[in-house]
Design an enzyme around this catalytic site. Sequence first.
Site, short mmCIF file in Angstrom:
data_model
loop_
_atom_site.label_atom_id
_atom_site.label_comp_id
_atom_site.label_asym_id
_atom_site.label_seq_id
_atom_site.Cartn_x
_atom_site.Cartn_y
_atom_site.Cartn_z
N GLY A 34 -13.79 -21.34 -16.13
CA GLY A 34 -14.80 -21.85 -17.05
C GLY A 34 -15.89 -22.60 -16.31
N GLY B 41 -18.80 -23.78 -16.47
CA GLY B 41 -19.97 -24.29 -17.21
C GLY B 41 -20.65 -25.33 -16.33
CB ALA B 42 -22.73 -28.28 -17.10
N GLY C 60 -17.85 -27.49 -14.44
CA GLY C 60 -17.08 -26.57 -13.59
C GLY C 60 -17.92 -26.07 -12.41
CG ASN D 141 -16.27 -34.48 -23.82
OD1 ASN D 141 -16.06 -35.34 -22.97
ND2 ASN D 141 -17.48 -34.20 -24.28
CE LYS E 205 -16.43 -38.92 -21.61
NZ LYS E 205 -16.30 -37.56 -21.22
CB SER F 109 -21.20 -32.15 -25.37
OG SER F 109 -20.34 -33.16 -25.85
CD GLU G 1 -16.81 -30.84 -26.38
OE1 GLU G 1 -16.75 -30.31 -25.26
OE2 GLU G 1 -17.35 -31.95 -26.57
O1 KPL Z 1 -19.35 -37.29 -23.00
C1 KPL Z 1 -20.41 -37.34 -23.57
C2 KPL Z 1 -20.84 -36.10 -24.27
O2 KPL Z 1 -22.03 -35.88 -24.46
O3 KPL Z 1 -19.96 -35.31 -24.60
C3 KPL Z 1 -21.21 -38.60 -23.63
C4 KPL Z 1 -20.43 -39.71 -22.94
C5 KPL Z 1 -21.49 -38.99 -25.04
C6 KPL Z 1 -22.48 -38.51 -22.83
O4 KPL Z 1 -23.46 -37.75 -23.44
#
Ligand code: KPL
Length: 322
Positions: free
Chosen positions: A35, A37-38, A40, A122, A203, A273, A285
Amino acid sequence: MVPIGTIFYFNPFHFSLCFAHRILGTKSMNIVVLGPGAIGSLWAIHLKKAGHNVSLWGNKTQSTDSIQLEDKPPILFDNRNTQALSQADLVLVTVKVWQVEHAIKPIIQHLDSDCMLMFMHNGMGAVDRIYHLVEQHPVLLATTTHGAFRPSANRVNHTGLGQTQVGAFNDKAQQCEFIADVLNHAQPEVFWNQNIKQALWQKLVVNCAINPLTGIEQCQNGQLANQEYQTTIEKVVSECADVMNADGFKADKQTLLDTVRKVIVATGKNYSSMYQDVFYNRTTEIDFITGYLLERAKCLHIATPVNAELYQQIKAKELSEN
Ligand code: KPL
């Protein structure tokens, strides 16, 4: 030619577990980035520059793929090479959290059972769902605050320096602390965390506070510093802290709120994101961010009305887009 300063590692599972990390100087690691992506792509480039054998496993069907870091010369990688999978010491899984099962299923049969699997995404809960597929492997979880952005398919920009934390998900991975040094050498700073779930929860709280709101409001992270959002953010964080505490993790409401506010300022110009997923009509997500929180809250009988409302609003957007 191997860059000066390269650190080499044996896969410790191929010989003595305890002393492997001390026996340096013989073999670089075979790494597959699943994967690219950015985030990775960023890791693929840095690990390759550090002297490891890195190949990609992406969506494109061609046998090679190049990635360019900012305006540096493009770097060529093997892509979708099953031999690379069978020789892999580490598979770094950087697909979006909701793609984990779909990405892992077809590759798992090719891997040696000693191959480490490191999940970096995430959200929470995805690895629990697929654990039955990967339990024979050392399984690691990672979380990073590096910022990366892909302006086009073969390019990646490193938009913010960050830190990465890595830890064991299962017993077999307890002996893989050395992997933090390997990653740290490629793209610092990387820390081994004995309690990686605590870091992932922290997080998750940041993501619960920033991502749905920026997705709904279609605004940059920095806009959440405005007064009008403070009550919602405080309630989101307070509910998260209640769930964390009930789930056996340390959570101080004020500390978490301070962290959220710091991230809002530090990433003020970023589009989260979830903002981007909503903007481009992609699956978000949310099920593994706020959805995970709601799932744990339900099990633990904790009320989370503000998070539930944000969840519903993002789900409504997802449904209207698909
Ligand atoms: O992890 C992030 C995301 O955009 O998924 C944050 C911490 C909010 C930074 O943009």
